[in-house]
Design an enzyme around this catalytic site. Structure first.
Site, PDB file in Angstrom:
ATOM      1  N   LYS A 236      32.256  67.370  18.706  1.00 30.09           N
ATOM      2  CA  LYS A 236      33.233  66.318  19.642  1.00 30.09           C
ATOM      3  C   LYS A 236      31.469  65.170  19.923  1.00 30.09           C
ATOM      4  O   LYS A 236      30.439  65.839  20.235  1.00 30.09           O
ATOM      5  CB  LYS A 236      33.255  67.604  20.664  1.00 30.09           C
ATOM      6  CG  LYS A 236      33.124  66.360  22.643  1.00 30.09           C
ATOM      7  CD  LYS A 236      33.347  67.358  23.872  1.00 30.09           C
ATOM      8  CE  LYS A 236      34.176  66.639  24.498  1.00 30.09           C
ATOM      9  NZ  LYS A 236      34.355  67.178  26.678  1.00 30.09           N
TER      10      LYS A 236
ATOM     11  N   CYS B  62      39.129  66.960  25.068  1.00 30.35           N
ATOM     12  CA  CYS B  62      38.875  66.969  26.403  1.00 30.35           C
ATOM     13  C   CYS B  62      38.910  65.399  26.438  1.00 30.35           C
ATOM     14  O   CYS B  62      39.700  64.670  26.146  1.00 30.35           O
ATOM     15  CB  CYS B  62      37.714  68.599  27.586  1.00 30.35           C
ATOM     16  SG  CYS B  62      38.099  68.466  28.672  1.00 30.35           S
TER      17      CYS B  62
ATOM     18  N   GLU C 211      40.995  73.514  23.188  1.00 28.06           N
ATOM     19  CA  GLU C 211      39.285  73.980  23.081  1.00 28.06           C
ATOM     20  C   GLU C 211      38.502  75.629  23.750  1.00 28.06           C
ATOM     21  O   GLU C 211      39.325  75.115  24.751  1.00 28.06           O
ATOM     22  CB  GLU C 211      39.039  72.673  25.000  1.00 28.06           C
ATOM     23  CG  GLU C 211      36.977  72.332  25.103  1.00 28.06           C
ATOM     24  CD  GLU C 211      37.332  71.310  25.939  1.00 28.06           C
ATOM     25  OE1 GLU C 211      36.146  71.291  25.762  1.00 28.06           O
ATOM     26  OE2 GLU C 211      38.049  71.310  26.613  1.00 28.06           O
TER      27      GLU C 211
END
Length: 530
Positions: free
Chosen positions: A333, A383, A272
């Site tokens: 995301k 994440c 990320e």
């Protein structure tokens, strides 16, 4: 347990809550301890059973939840104070305030349990399990959800793990709560008669039989493709330097650029925001050179990078490069972190106190396409998106296009190099059990690892080190798990319905008992008058 009032029940509830936190990742080893999770929950169940009033039961559950959640995600303080610049007292208050707020779900559950608890042991266990399930689901869903540390994760190595591909982590939590209340309702008379122990033995044998059947039924089918070779990059860029133009940014661009240029693996993955700049901010030709490097040959790359501009908005994204692609693959995301990636309404004043960059992103759609490479369908998540199994399930609606490999790209360097890393690894392991798919993890500080479809960590790079993990992963195709099937269609609604049924049955049973009691009292009064 006969703790009736005063400070002792609150202290016991806090101690049990801290034990619940420790069961998710034991300090030192970082391993989950499933037995401790059930025992600590049994202490809460006993405290609720002994509470003189519903209000006191709610208070005990609130103390338990506050201690448990504070002990689980205390490391949020590191991001707020160490890296966000929030004064230490305010950082402590912020973490405690979040725990207090989320513990209110469990306080309501404790209050309702004491108000509705039936006399029967089985009925009490079902009611407690149903209320616990509803509280866990509320924490997963309301206000965008923050389900970190749900009790079911402690069972990733335990006998209840067999239930993961059937009912998921919250279904496991339901069964654990049921067993906890059964333990809490044990009495000396029960031990002498053996009735309760017989019930527990039957449950244990049933779970053991289910585990054996499930293990044999899965088998090890012949893989459709050879294992995919991997180079998982872990830059270990210090978080306080990561976005600094004079230190972390040039270090990241140089190190990741070198690795992407020379890594010898079929798939190279950078975590990320490995490239901590927008594409238009990168040195001229930097991203184009990466695209050319992977436009031919037998290698592909997936890279974490922010995308967008002031006009269209920004996304926390993954770009994928592979031979034969006319344009880079892109994943944005979907499930954003409150305060870190989006600012909740009325809370901009709080984020203005923090010195954290990139604080307001746009959301990608749910169920984005996988990255297809060497016969594998690789589904990225970024994440803490891997906390939301019901959202990952959206990609499993059509078995023929379902992912064969899950991929998590993370940077939890915001939270230090301690228990947050261990907890996140356990979360990823639970996802592999729920979906019967391996999970590959590429992170900035850890845990960079490969987890097979049985939840076993097969390769792992030492945390807080800079390097590349060379490993391989065997994708899994074919039939999808029952959890993947129903969660892809209905998300977590079946579990909401299960919890509601348990509560409604207890409510009606209690109402019928009250009516019978009033009828008996009336009849007794009539008999006396006659």
């Amino acid at each position: 347990m006969r703790a009736r009032g005063g400070i002792l029940p609150a202290l016991l509830a806090c101690a049990a809550g801290l034990a619940q936190a420790a069961s998710l990742a034991w300090p030192g080893s970082g391993q989950p301890v499933w037995g401790l999770q059930i025992l600590s929950l049994a202490v809460l169940a006993a405290l609720l059973q002994a509470a003189p009033r519903p209000r006191s039961a709610g208070a005990r559950a609130w103390w338990f939840g506050t201690a448990w959640l504070s002990g689980t995600f205390w490391w949020l303080f590191i991001s707020l104070h160490t890296y966000g610049g929030l004064p230490a007292p305010l950082g402590v208050l912020a973490v405690a305030g979040l725990a207090v707020f989320l513990a209110s779900y469990y306080a309501i559950a404790g209050l309702l349990y004491r108000a509705l608890a039936p006399a029967s042991r089985l009925g009490a266990a079902l009611l407690f399990a149903g209320l616990w399930l509803l509280a866990e689901l509320a924490r997963n869903t309301l206000w965008t959800g923050f389900p970190w540390g749900a009790g079911g994760y402690a069972h990733v190595d335990g006998p209840l793990a067999v239930l993961a591909p059937l009912v998921g982590v919250y279904g496991i939590g339901f069964v654990a709560a049921f067993l906890a209340m059964l333990l809490a309702r044990l009495h000396l008379a029960d031990a002498r008669s053996g009735r309760a122990w017989l019930l527990l033995a039957v449950l244990a044998l049933g779970l053991g039989g289910l585990y054996g059947w499930h293990d044999r039924s899965r088998g090890d089918s012949a893989p459709a493709h050879a294992p995919l070779t991997l180079a998982l990059l872990q830059g270990n860029i210090p978080q306080d330097e990561k976005f600094q133009p004079g230190s972390g940014v040039p270090t990241a661009l140089h190190w990741y650029g070198e690795q992407l240029a020379h890594a010898d693996a079929s798939l190279v993955v950078a975590p990320e925001t490995a490239l901590p700049l927008l594409p238009q901010q990168l040195p001229p030709g930097y991203l184009e050179a990466i695209a050319r490097r992977y436009s031919h040959g037998e290698q592909a790359a997936l890279i974490g990078i922010p995308l967008g501009d002031l006009k269209t908005g920004y996304t926390n994204s993954v770009l994928g490069f592979a031979p034969g692609r006319s344009a880079p693959y892109r994943y944005d995301k979907h499930h954003l972190v409150p305060f870190g990636e989006f600012i909740p309404p009325l809370f901009r004043w709080f984020t203005e106190l923090l010195d954290i960059p990139l604080g307001d992103f746009g959301r990608g759609p749910l169920g984005q396409a996988s990255f297809v490479w060497h016969g594998e369908r690789i589904a990225p998540n970024i994440c803490y998106e891997d906390l939301f199994g019901d959202e990952i399930a959206a990609q499993f609606r059509v078995p023929e296009t379902a992912p064969t490999v899950l991929l998590n790209l993370s940077n939890i360097g915001w939270f230090g190099t301690g228990l947050a890393i261990d907890q996140h690894l356990t979360i990823s392991r639970m996802r592999t059990l729920e979906f019967d798919r391996p999970m590959v993890r590429a992170t900035n500080t850890g845990a960079t690892a490969v987890i097979d479809h049985r939840g076993v960590v097969t390769h792992r790079l030492a945390r807080a080190t800079r390097g590349a993990l060379y490993a391989s992963v065997q994708g899994q195709g074919g039939a999808i798990t029952p959890f993947a099937w129903w969660a892809a269609r209905w998300r977590l609604q079946p579990l909401w319905i299960l919890g509601a049924i348990c509560v409604l049955v207890a409510f009606f049973v209690r109402g019928n008992r009250a009516r019978r009691s009033r009828k008996a009292s009336l009849q007794s009064g009539l008999d006396v008058s006659i």
